[in-house]
Design a protein around this motif. Structure first.
Motif, short mmCIF file in Angstrom:
data_model
loop_
_atom_site.label_atom_id
_atom_site.label_comp_id
_atom_site.label_asym_id
_atom_site.label_seq_id
_atom_site.Cartn_x
_atom_site.Cartn_y
_atom_site.Cartn_z
N TYR A 197 0.89 -1.25 0.19
CA TYR A 197 0.19 0.02 0.04
C TYR A 197 0.98 1.15 -0.02
O TYR A 197 1.70 1.54 0.82
N PHE A 198 0.53 2.20 -1.02
CA PHE A 198 1.13 3.33 -0.99
C PHE A 198 0.28 4.54 -1.12
O PHE A 198 -0.80 4.45 -1.99
N HIS A 199 0.50 5.53 -0.10
CA HIS A 199 -0.69 6.51 -0.12
C HIS A 199 0.01 7.87 -0.85
O HIS A 199 0.86 8.34 -0.40
N ALA A 200 -0.72 7.92 -1.83
CA ALA A 200 -0.28 9.21 -2.76
C ALA A 200 -0.81 10.50 -2.48
O ALA A 200 -0.52 11.57 -2.98
N GLY A 201 -1.51 10.66 -1.41
CA GLY A 201 -2.29 11.83 -0.91
C GLY A 201 -3.31 12.52 -1.67
O GLY A 201 -3.77 12.06 -2.65
N ALA A 202 -3.59 13.73 -1.16
CA ALA A 202 -4.77 14.60 -1.82
C ALA A 202 -4.55 14.96 -3.25
O ALA A 202 -5.22 15.34 -3.87
N GLN A 203 -3.17 15.09 -3.40
CA GLN A 203 -2.60 15.73 -4.70
C GLN A 203 -1.62 14.87 -5.34
O GLN A 203 -0.41 14.98 -5.52
N PRO A 204 -2.09 13.62 -5.83
CA PRO A 204 -1.27 12.85 -6.44
C PRO A 204 -0.39 13.17 -7.42
O PRO A 204 0.93 12.55 -7.63
N ARG A 205 -0.61 14.02 -8.06
CA ARG A 205 0.35 14.49 -9.36
C ARG A 205 1.63 15.43 -8.92
O ARG A 205 2.43 15.42 -9.38
N GLN A 206 1.33 15.67 -7.55
CA GLN A 206 2.43 16.39 -6.77
C GLN A 206 3.39 15.47 -6.35
O GLN A 206 4.46 15.95 -5.77
N ILE A 207 3.16 14.22 -5.97
CA ILE A 207 4.22 13.28 -5.69
C ILE A 207 5.24 12.96 -6.71
O ILE A 207 4.91 12.70 -7.76
N PRO A 208 6.67 13.22 -6.13
CA PRO A 208 7.80 12.94 -7.34
C PRO A 208 7.54 11.35 -7.78
O PRO A 208 7.13 10.55 -7.12
N ASP A 209 7.68 11.41 -9.23
CA ASP A 209 7.67 10.11 -9.74
C ASP A 209 8.45 9.08 -9.17
O ASP A 209 8.03 7.88 -8.78
N ALA A 210 9.69 9.45 -8.60
CA ALA A 210 10.61 8.46 -8.06
C ALA A 210 10.10 7.84 -6.81
O ALA A 210 10.05 6.64 -6.44
N THR A 211 9.28 8.70 -6.10
CA THR A 211 8.67 8.34 -4.68
C THR A 211 7.55 7.12 -4.99
O THR A 211 7.50 6.21 -4.25
N LEU A 212 6.82 7.52 -5.96
CA LEU A 212 5.81 6.55 -6.37
C LEU A 212 6.31 5.18 -6.89
O LEU A 212 5.78 4.28 -6.35
N TYR A 213 7.24 5.29 -7.70
CA TYR A 213 7.97 4.07 -8.19
C TYR A 213 8.81 3.19 -7.13
O TYR A 213 8.41 2.07 -7.07
#
Length: 234
Positions: A197-213
């Protein structure tokens, strides 16, 4: 894997994303690993803002860029769901731009967005994977912004399908973490831990791509040897 030359020719806008995904895979010891990547996205009514602001499309771009590092067909099967799953469509290097908006409108747009049932969408993925008759494991990116109305059925299926070569990487949108997804991440009674489970938050587009990956690949990397040891993977 898709070569960088081919990616630059067919989908140049994905090159930087693919490079970022490659770094995350390498950090996890997954360079050269093969896997089929699936994307499941929530189309319940509470998700309408994330369709409007492009967050769901951005996640689709990220999934496709991850896939080009793991698979060589350049395709990500996409499943939208609310109270029912919608027909699976293949997102490709030539068709990914605007695919979310097109599919969303095809299904009626905001006027038909319903509730939240995970289990039928999960079943669609399992059926699609079985019909593809591939030997590589599957990494299923499953996005949602809340707990489902079929919580027990979902938990039961996740436990039952821990015998299958599919890893479920849940991604939460929204201001607060989703307790149900946290529960799935630590669900007892499984042959092997087959979910993260990864929580991307209220503004998912603001999460750095590296953090998501990093969030998508860390537990997937741990699952692979555990699944082999349990006989889930050859």
């Amino acid at each position: 894997m898709i070569s960088l030359d081919k990616l630059e020719q067919e989908a140049p806008a994905l090159v930087n994303l693919a490079k970022t995904a490659s770094v995350s895979l390498s950090k996890q010891g997954l360079a050269g690993q093969r896997a089929a990547v699936y994307l499941v996205v929530d189309r319940s009514y509470s998700m309408r803002g994330y369709y409007d602001d492009g967050s769901v499309q951005h996640l689709t771009d990220q999934a496709l860029a991850l896939s080009v590092n793991l698979d060589d067909d350049g395709l990500v099967p996409l499943v939208m769901f609310d109270t029912r799953p919608y027909p699976t469509v293949d997102v490709s290097l030539s068709s990914y731009q605007g695919v979310v908006a097109a599919q969303h409108q095809l299904h009626g747009g905001a006027n038909t967005m319903g509730g939240t049932l995970y289990s039928h969408a999960m079943a669609n993925v399992v059926e699609h994977y079985a019909s593809a008759r591939v030997s590589d494991p599957a990494l299923v990116i499953f996005q949602t912004d809340g707990a489902p109305q079929d919580a027990q059925a979902t938990a039961d299926l996740l436990a039952r399908w821990s015998k299958k070569p599919l890893f479920w990487a849940f991604v939460g949108f929204g201001p607060s973490p989703v307790p149900f997804l946290q529960r799935l991440d630590t669900l007892p009674g499984r042959v092997v831990d087959n979910a993260s489970y990864f929580h991307a938050g209220a503004q998912p587009r603001q999460i750095p791509d590296a953090t998501l990956y990093d969030g998508l690949t860390a537990e997937f990397a741990a699952w692979l040897p555990a699944a082999r040891a349990a006989g889930v993977l050859a």
